[in-house]
Design a protein around this motif. Structure first.
Motif, PDB file in Angstrom:
ATOM      1  N   PRO A  25      -4.450   4.731   7.289  1.00 30.35           N
ATOM      2  CA  PRO A  25      -4.973   4.243   6.002  1.00 30.35           C
ATOM      3  C   PRO A  25      -6.474   4.010   6.021  1.00 30.35           C
ATOM      4  O   PRO A  25      -7.137   4.155   4.999  1.00 30.35           O
ATOM      5  N   ASN A  26      -7.039   3.645   7.173  1.00 32.15           N
ATOM      6  CA  ASN A  26      -8.477   3.415   7.239  1.00 32.15           C
ATOM      7  C   ASN A  26      -9.157   4.442   8.138  1.00 32.15           C
ATOM      8  O   ASN A  26     -10.126   4.148   8.826  1.00 32.15           O
ATOM      9  N   ASP A  45       6.697   9.304  -1.846  1.00 32.33           N
ATOM     10  CA  ASP A  45       6.155   8.139  -2.542  1.00 32.33           C
ATOM     11  C   ASP A  45       5.316   7.273  -1.599  1.00 32.33           C
ATOM     12  O   ASP A  45       5.800   6.799  -0.570  1.00 32.33           O
ATOM     13  N   ALA A  46       4.068   7.046  -1.996  1.00 34.55           N
ATOM     14  CA  ALA A  46       3.153   6.237  -1.181  1.00 34.55           C
ATOM     15  C   ALA A  46       3.520   4.752  -1.192  1.00 34.55           C
ATOM     16  O   ALA A  46       2.901   3.951  -0.486  1.00 34.55           O
ATOM     17  N   SER A  87       3.804   2.850   2.147  1.00 31.86           N
ATOM     18  CA  SER A  87       2.712   2.356   2.990  1.00 31.86           C
ATOM     19  C   SER A  87       2.120   1.076   2.425  1.00 31.86           C
ATOM     20  O   SER A  87       2.221   0.803   1.228  1.00 31.86           O
ATOM     21  N   GLN A 136       3.189  -0.769   7.197  1.00 32.41           N
ATOM     22  CA  GLN A 136       3.879  -1.513   6.148  1.00 32.41           C
ATOM     23  C   GLN A 136       4.761  -2.620   6.738  1.00 32.41           C
ATOM     24  O   GLN A 136       5.383  -2.437   7.782  1.00 32.41           O
ATOM     25  N   THR A 188       2.153  12.895   3.173  1.00 32.06           N
ATOM     26  CA  THR A 188       0.724  12.981   3.464  1.00 32.06           C
ATOM     27  C   THR A 188       0.487  13.742   4.774  1.00 32.06           C
ATOM     28  O   THR A 188      -0.426  14.548   4.886  1.00 32.06           O
ATOM     29  N   SER A 233      -0.965   0.281   2.037  1.00 31.55           N
ATOM     30  CA  SER A 233      -2.076   0.520   1.118  1.00 31.55           C
ATOM     31  C   SER A 233      -1.628   1.264  -0.137  1.00 31.55           C
ATOM     32  O   SER A 233      -2.423   1.457  -1.056  1.00 31.55           O
ATOM     33  N   ASN A 234      -0.361   1.678  -0.186  1.00 30.27           N
ATOM     34  CA  ASN A 234       0.166   2.507  -1.270  1.00 30.27           C
ATOM     35  C   ASN A 234      -0.652   3.790  -1.462  1.00 30.27           C
ATOM     36  O   ASN A 234      -0.822   4.275  -2.578  1.00 30.27           O
ATOM     37  N   THR A 235      -1.171   4.307  -0.354  1.00 27.79           N
ATOM     38  CA  THR A 235      -1.946   5.555  -0.433  1.00 27.79           C
ATOM     39  C   THR A 235      -1.341   6.660   0.446  1.00 27.79           C
ATOM     40  O   THR A 235      -1.742   7.809   0.337  1.00 27.79           O
ATOM     41  N   ILE A 236      -0.408   6.303   1.337  1.00 24.01           N
ATOM     42  CA  ILE A 236       0.119   7.293   2.280  1.00 24.01           C
ATOM     43  C   ILE A 236       1.638   7.385   2.124  1.00 24.01           C
ATOM     44  O   ILE A 236       2.340   6.380   2.171  1.00 24.01           O
ATOM     45  N   SER A 237       2.101   8.612   1.904  1.00 19.27           N
ATOM     46  CA  SER A 237       3.544   8.838   1.892  1.00 19.27           C
ATOM     47  C   SER A 237       3.900   9.649   3.135  1.00 19.27           C
ATOM     48  O   SER A 237       3.018  10.072   3.887  1.00 19.27           O
TER      49      SER A 237
END
Lengths: 374, 262
Positions: free
Chosen positions: A113-114, A82-83, A86, A167, A95, A88-92
């Motif tokens: 994230p970036n 589950d992201a 993170s 996070q 990933t 950005s809620n984009t990386i779990s």
């Protein structure tokens, strides 16, 4: 008279059975509070591990503070994929730790994230519990540089690292508490009413402990269920011979150690001028300069690139490095220094060794649907 | 002012009225618990029954109360100001008359920005006469390796090095010289600090005894080691910093004292 005795005996036998079955029924009833709401009963089911066959696999340490339960493992798996972990809620976790690559990724350095990159290769995740069996005095259990003494605390490192999941733990607690499903899952797994980071770490650690890989061709061979071909058999001898590959000092005795690593810290002589000083960064002890964790040799076909900095793309490069490229002076480990002239493997030896290493690939592990959320 | 005086009077009156009642209550409590002869000779903390200890902490810079942001001068003639001061007081131990120590297994985070953290009550203290107090500044190695914790030990308190999974035992953050930033974080099992405080100068024998520790920030930099911020580390974030032993020795020996004027 005898009939009487038998009857009394039977009644005496039946009554406790009836009583005990009544009790069991009562326990199954969900507890209700005064308002009539049905509340969750905290009664997690102990998780039973199926150890692979072939080797006499060491058992997980008895863990009284975080015992494995079905509910805990399932929750840990959900969190792992589950992201929400993170910023950005984009990386779990998944990933950079994908099942198809034996829970690493195929990049030299994973992306933040970036698009940030670190300096170390994402580690594959399997048989992690083996490192917990190191003696208590050895706390360099996890990460390439041995900086993490336990799984529960290790979990926090990538979550908090600014170039990984970046996070805030307080924010993560808030998001999980406000989530439609997680509060119920944490309650089922741990009996808690309010989610805290402690239990996030415990759940993910539980899932990581059940990532066990031991169903390769070589494991079948150990059980007499598969044959090694001639090249693989010769490669096994290269691996286990002190005069040839001499792999086993760090990667384990082929007969007894199912992990194919000693889980310890060594400087394998990658560089004459050390750029990443590894364990030394943490301990400040010059003897630790350039030391990194011995990785397992299982699942190598899925885990390229190799070494702590992912410098080698192929197993051929890795084997050639150990054969002729090791810097055998300075801080390099004595197991490497004892071959001052290199290993002098023939082309056939190298090909055989690689053929043997590939018998350690565990396709069941990378395809096991129980380890995924699909 | 008038309100304050009035409430003071009120508390006094209520106190006089209810004091006998309190005494009776405590007598009843004592009756229900195991009494113990403690050979109390009038020194230290005495408990005739299982009791409580309140530990208050006040923060000073030498004789003055420490104020966040105020400028102070150390013996090495560094001008400093403190923005944040956080540390763990743990494993409070009391020395019994037979010389043994009772470990009360406490873990408290002290934070000068959180007034509630400056007063902690320890309960369940066995009936005894105690002459010394000992505690760790920091977290013992067992707890430091016991995984993620909640409450005062939660990593949310920002007293945690995630990259080595170590508690930060002690943190002082602020400025030195002309607004240069200073962060001195102490952590790592080898740097666990232990402070011992003599209790024989006080005399208390209640169900709940109460002491106040004075924490003198000046001595972190002054005694016995002069910590010169012009030449020593001003940004410490790892356990293997070579200047850490100077700070930990100062904290072990000169920073905490028993305050007699409560």
């Amino acid at each position: 008279m005898i009939r009487k005795i038998v009857t009394v005996f039977f009644i005496g036998l039946i009554i406790p059975i009836v009583i005990s079955s009544c009790r069991r029924d009562e326990q199954i009833q969900p507890a209700t509070n005064n308002t009539g709401d049905t509340t969750q009963v905290f009664k997690p089911t102990p998780y039973s591990i199926e150890y692979p066959k072939g080797y006499l696999w060491p058992r997980l340490l008895a863990n009284t503070t975080n015992p494995l339960t079905n509910e805990g493992v399932e929750l840990g798996k959900k969190l792992f994929y589950d992201a929400i972990l993170s910023a950005s809620n984009t990386i779990s976790c998944a990933t950079c730790h994908k099942q198809e690559y034996a829970f690493t990724d195929n990049r030299r350095f994973s992306l933040g994230p970036n698009g940030e990159v670190g300096t170390r290769n994402s580690m594959p995740l399997f048989n992690l519990y083996g490192s917990e069996l190191l003696p208590n005095s050895n706390t360099h259990r996890f990460m390439w540089d041995g900086s993490q003494p336990g799984l529960e605390t290790q979990v926090l490192a990538p979550i908090m690292n600014p170039i990984e999941m970046n996070q805030s733990l307080a924010e993560l607690e808030r998001e999980l508490r406000a989530h439609p499903i997680y509060p119920t899952l944490f309650k089922k797994a741990f009996g808690i009413d309010s989610i805290t980071i402690k239990y996030v770490a415990m759940a993910i650690s539980q899932f990581e402990r059940i990532l066990i890989s031991g169903q390769s061709k070589f494991d079948l061979y150990k059980q007499g269920l598969a044959q090694l071909n001639e090249s693989e058999t010769r490669g096994m001898l290269v691996f286990g011979s002190e005069e040839k590959g001499d792999c086993f000092h760090c990667h384990g005795d082929i007969h007894f150690n199912p992990f194919f690593t000693n889980y310890r810290m060594h400087n394998n002589g990658l560089d004459s001028v050390i750029k990443d000083s590894g364990l030394f960064i943490m301990t400040g002890n010059p003897a630790d300069i350039g030391k990194f964790k011995t990785p397992s040799l299982r699942n190598l076909s899925f885990t390229a690139p190799y070494m702590h900095d992912g410098r080698f793309n192929t197993l051929e490069q890795v084997v050639e490095f150990y054969n002729s490229g090791v810097y055998r002076k300075g801080y390099t480990d004595e197991f490497m220094r004892k071959h001052p002239e290199g290993l002098k493997l023939t082309e056939q030896d190298k090909a055989d060794l690689i053929a043997f290493l590939k018998t350690l690939d565990d396709y069941n592990f990378i395809n096991n649907p129980k380890l995924n959320v699909r | 002012m008038r309100i304050t005086n009035f409430s003071k009077k009120l508390i006094l009156i209520l106190g006089i009225l209810f004091f006998p009642a309190l005494l009776m209550l405590s007598c009843n409590d004592e009756g229900s618990e195991v009494k113990k002869e403690t050979n109390y000779d009038g020194q230290g903390l005495n408990y005739n029954t299982t009791g409580n200890l309140i530990i208050n902490i006040i923060h000073l810079f030498n004789e003055n109360n420490l104020t966040r942001g105020n400028k102070y001068v150390t013996d090495a003639l560094d001008t400093i100001s403190v923005n944040s001061l956080k540390y763990y007081v743990s494993n409070v131990q009391l020395k019994k008359s037979n010389g043994e120590w009772t470990n009360l297994k406490t873990y408290n985070l002290i934070d000068i920005e959180d007034p509630a953290s400056l007063s902690n009550t320890i309960s369940g203290i066995p009936a005894e006469n105690y002459t010394k107090l000992k505690f760790n500044v920091g977290i013992d190695s067992a707890m430091n390796r016991a995984g993620v914790q909640d409450g005062d030990l939660s990593p949310l308190n920002d007293m945690f090095w995630s990259w080595t999974a170590d508690f930060i035992f002690f943190r002082i953050k602020g400025n030195y010289s002309t607004n240069k930033a200073m962060t001195l974080d102490i952590g790592g099992n080898q740097h666990l600090m232990t402070v011992e405080v003599d209790l024989t100068t006080i005399k208390q024998s209640n169900q709940t005894n109460s002491i106040t520790l004075a924490m003198n920030v000046a001595n972190i930099f002054n005694k016995p080691n002069k910590y010169d911020l012009k030449t020593m580390s001003t940004d410490i974030h790892t356990a293997n910093n070579a200047d850490l032993p100077k700070l930990t020795q100062n904290i072990n020996t000169s920073v905490f004292t028993l305050s007699l004027n409560k």
